[in-house]
Design an enzyme around this catalytic site. Structure first.
Site, PDB file in Angstrom:
ATOM      1  N   GLU A 101       0.848  -1.194   0.000  1.00 55.70           N
ATOM      2  CA  GLU A 101       0.000   0.000   0.000  1.00 55.70           C
ATOM      3  C   GLU A 101       0.882   1.243   0.000  1.00 55.70           C
ATOM      4  O   GLU A 101       1.551   1.544   1.000  1.00 55.70           O
ATOM      5  CB  GLU A 101      -0.920   0.003   1.233  1.00 55.70           C
ATOM      6  CG  GLU A 101      -1.841   1.216   1.218  1.00 55.70           C
ATOM      7  CD  GLU A 101      -2.792   1.301   2.394  1.00 55.70           C
ATOM      8  OE1 GLU A 101      -3.021   0.286   3.063  1.00 55.70           O
ATOM      9  OE2 GLU A 101      -3.295   2.412   2.638  1.00 55.70           O
ATOM     10  N   LYS A 233      -8.944 -15.218  15.652  1.00 51.12           N
ATOM     11  CA  LYS A 233      -9.091 -14.844  14.239  1.00 51.12           C
ATOM     12  C   LYS A 233     -10.516 -14.540  13.824  1.00 51.12           C
ATOM     13  O   LYS A 233     -10.902 -14.790  12.681  1.00 51.12           O
ATOM     14  CB  LYS A 233      -8.491 -15.946  13.334  1.00 51.12           C
ATOM     15  CG  LYS A 233      -7.056 -16.263  13.672  1.00 51.12           C
ATOM     16  CD  LYS A 233      -6.472 -17.372  12.846  1.00 51.12           C
ATOM     17  CE  LYS A 233      -5.046 -17.656  13.283  1.00 51.12           C
ATOM     18  NZ  LYS A 233      -4.442 -18.784  12.609  1.00 51.12           N
ATOM     19  N   ASP A 309       1.251 -14.311  12.643  1.00 52.42           N
ATOM     20  CA  ASP A 309       0.141 -14.899  11.904  1.00 52.42           C
ATOM     21  C   ASP A 309      -0.762 -13.767  11.417  1.00 52.42           C
ATOM     22  O   ASP A 309      -1.444 -13.129  12.224  1.00 52.42           O
ATOM     23  CB  ASP A 309      -0.636 -15.853  12.829  1.00 52.42           C
ATOM     24  CG  ASP A 309      -1.695 -16.641  12.071  1.00 52.42           C
ATOM     25  OD1 ASP A 309      -2.155 -16.157  11.018  1.00 52.42           O
ATOM     26  OD2 ASP A 309      -2.059 -17.729  12.541  1.00 52.42           O
ATOM     27  N   HIS A 407     -11.072  25.814   3.594  1.00 51.31           N
ATOM     28  CA  HIS A 407     -10.513  27.046   3.024  1.00 51.31           C
ATOM     29  C   HIS A 407     -11.108  27.305   1.651  1.00 51.31           C
ATOM     30  O   HIS A 407     -11.502  28.418   1.325  1.00 51.31           O
ATOM     31  CB  HIS A 407      -8.984  26.936   2.897  1.00 51.31           C
ATOM     32  CG  HIS A 407      -8.283  27.236   4.177  1.00 51.31           C
ATOM     33  ND1 HIS A 407      -8.364  28.458   4.790  1.00 51.31           N
ATOM     34  CD2 HIS A 407      -7.498  26.466   4.971  1.00 51.31           C
ATOM     35  CE1 HIS A 407      -7.664  28.420   5.909  1.00 51.31           C
ATOM     36  NE2 HIS A 407      -7.131  27.219   6.047  1.00 51.31           N
TER      37      HIS A 407
END
Ligand code: ADP
Length: 421
Positions: A101, A233, A309, A407
Site C-alpha cells: 500500500e 481470528k 500470523d 478554506h
C-alpha cells in the site's frame, strides 16, 4: 518451462496422472527444493499456467517443512519498508513494514518523526495471556454448573494449573473463565506463554486439563478443543473487553509546533476529528474494537514483516485512539489502547530467514534468555508505538484535508458573496 531430468520427468508425469500425491514429494525425495520444482512443473502441465513472476529459487524450502506451509511451489515477494526511528520508552526502533500500500510506510514514518520531535512515546503492557476455550457438553445444565463450580474452586484451580503447566516450561495458567450455553460449557483458559505467541502451547495445556477433568467428570463430552470463546481470528467482544495476547497502551504528548510543522494541522482540528470520526463515527458504524483510523494497516504490515500470523490481525488491530488538548490546550495528548495484540518471537513464521532478520532489526529475535516473554512483550509495544505513529499521521492528513476543503469553501463563498454584493 523448467529444465527437467529424466528421473524428475517420471515423477512429474506420475503426479499429473494422479498416481503420486503431490504432498508426498518432500518426504519421498528428501529434497525440498526439488519437490517444489516438480510440483510446480506438474501444476504447469495441469493448468497451462507457468506462474511466471512467482520465484522458485532463492528460498529455503527446508525451513518451512512441517512448520509453515505445505505443497509449496514458490514464494510471494513483498517489499519491506522502514519507518523510524520510533522513539519509544527512551529507545529508538526502526520498524519493518511489509506492504504494497503506497504511502503507508511514508505516513507511519511521518508519525514517528512527530513523536520523536516531541520527546518520544511511552508504553505499558497491562496483561499478557494467550487464551484457548474448549467446549464440553454435560448431560444436563445442572451437571455443567457442577463442573463450573469445580473449576472455580480455588484449590481445584491450583491442581489444574499444575496439570496445565506441564505442557511447557513457559506456560503458566492465569485463569479459567466459564460461560454456559445450555448444557454446553465454554472454559476460556488464559496463560502466559513466554516469547511464543502461544496457541500451540495453550492448546497442549488445555488438552492436559481436559484429560485430567475426565477423571472426575466421566460424563463430560469434549466437543472441541476450541469452542470459539477463545476467540481466535474472528471479531469478538471477549477479546476487546478481556484482552488476548498482549494488552498494550501507548501514549505521547505532541508539541503544538510539531503538530503544525510536521503534521501540518492543528491540535483543535485533530481533537475534534478524533471525536467525530474515531469515536462517534465508529459508534454509528457499530464498531467492535474499531475506534481508530487504520490500526490494522500498521499491524498487518509489521505482522507480515516479522513472521506473525496475519490472520490474527483481526483482533490484534482492536484499538481505541484517544486525543485531547493538554498544557493549557496547546499540545496534543494521543494514545492507542490495544487489548489483544497477539505476537511471538519464537515459533511459527518467526524463525524464517527474512522474518528473523526483521525481528533482529528490532532487537527481539528469538527467545529472551534473561527474561522469557520480554522479547514478545517488547514487540507488542513496538506494534502499538507504530500504530500510534500511523494514527497521528493519517488523522492529521484527514484534518489537513478538512482544513483545505474548508478554506476552498470559504474562498468560494466569499467570492460568491462579493459577486452577490
Ligand atoms: P506457539 O505456541 O506460539 O504456536 P510453538 O509451540 O510453535 O509456539 O513454539 C514455542 C516453542 O519454543 C516451544 O517448544 C517452547 O518450548 C520453545 N521456546 C524456547 N524458548 C522460549 C521462550 N522464551 N518462550 C516461549 N517458548 C520458548
Amino acid at each position: 518451462m523448467l529444465a527437467v531430468t529424466e528421473e524428475d520427468e517420471e515423477i512429474i508425469s506420475s503426479v499429473v496422472a494422479g498416481k503420486t500425491p503431490s504432498y508426498v514429494l518432500e518426504s519421498n525425495l528428501g529434497d525440498c527444493r526439488r519437490a517444489a520444482g516438480i510440483r510446480r512443473e506438474a501444476l504447469r502441465r495441469m493448468t497451462g499456467r507457468a506462474l511466471e513472476g512467482l520465484p522458485l529459487d532463492g528460498f529455503d524450502y527446508g525451513s518451512i517443512l512441517r512448520q509453515c506451509c505445505e505443497l509449496p511451489v514458490g514464494y510471494v515477494q513483498l517489499p519491506v519498508g522502514i519507518a523510524g526511528p520510533l522513539l519509544l520508552d527512551r529507545r529508538q526502533y526502526y520498524v519493518p513494514m511489509a506492504t504494497t500500500e503506497g504511502c503507508l510506510v511514508a505516513s507511519t514514518n511521518r508519525g514517528c518523526k512527530a513523536i520523536a520531535e516531541s520527546g518520544g512515546a511511552a508504553s505499558v503492557v497491562l496483561r499478557d495471556g494467550m487464551t484457548r476455550a474448549p467446549v464440553v457438553r454435560l448431560p444436563s445444565v445442572r451437571r455443567a454448573a457442577e463442573l463450573v463450580a469445580f473449576v472455580e474452586e480455588p484449590s481445584n484451580f491450583e491442581t489444574l494449573a499444575v496439570v496445565f503447566n506441564r505442557s511447557s516450561r513457559f506456560a503458566r495458567l492465569q485463569g479459567i473463565q466459564c460461560a454456559l450455553a445450555g448444557r454446553n460449557l465454554y472454559m476460556r483458559f488464559s496463560c502466559s506463554t513466554g516469547d511464543a505467541m502461544g496457541m500451540n502451547m495453550v492448546s497442549k495445556g488445555v488438552q492436559n486439563v481436559l484429560d485430567y477433568l475426565q477423571g472426575d467428570f466421566p460424563d463430560m463430552d469434549v466437543m472441541s478443543i476450541s469452542g470459539n470463546f477463545c476467540s481466535d481470528k474472528k471479531p469478538a467482544a471477549v477479546n476487546w473487553i478481556e484482552g488476548r495476547g498482549k494488552s498494550v497502551v501507548c501514549e505521547a504528548t505532541i508539541k503544538e509546533e510539531v503538530v503544525k510543522k510536521v503534521l501540518k494541522t492543528t491540535v483543535p482540528a485533530l481533537v475534534e476529528l478524533n471525536m467525530i470520526k474515531n469515536l462517534a463515527g465508529s459508534a454509528v458504524a457499530g464498531a467492535l474494537g474499531g475506534f481508530n483510523a487504520h490500526a490494522s494497516n500498521i499491524v498487518s504490515a509489521v505482522f507480515i514483516a516479522t513472521g506473525q500470523d496475519p490472520a490474527q490481525n483481526v483482533e490484534s488491530s482492536h484499538c481505541i485512539t484517544m486525543m485531547e488538548a493538554v498544557n493549557d490546550g496547546k499540545d496534543l495528548h494521543v494514545s492507542v489502547t490495544m487489548p489483544s495484540i497477539e505476537v511471538g518471537t519464537v515459533g511459527g513464521g518467526t524463525q524464517l530467514a527474512s522474518q528473523a532478520a526483521c525481528l533482529d532489526l528490532l532487537g527481539v529475535k528469538g527467545a529472551s534468555l534473561e527474561s522469557p516473554g520480554s522479547n514478545a512483550r517488547l514487540l507488542a509495544s513496538i506494534v502499538a508505538g507504530a500504530v500510534l505513529a500511523g494514527e497521528l499521521s493519517l488523522m492529521s492528513a484527514h484534518a489537513a484535508g478538512h482544513l483545505v476543503r474548508s478554506h476552498m469553501k470559504y474562498n468560494r463563498s466569499s467570492k460568491d458573496v462579493s459577486k452577490a454584493a
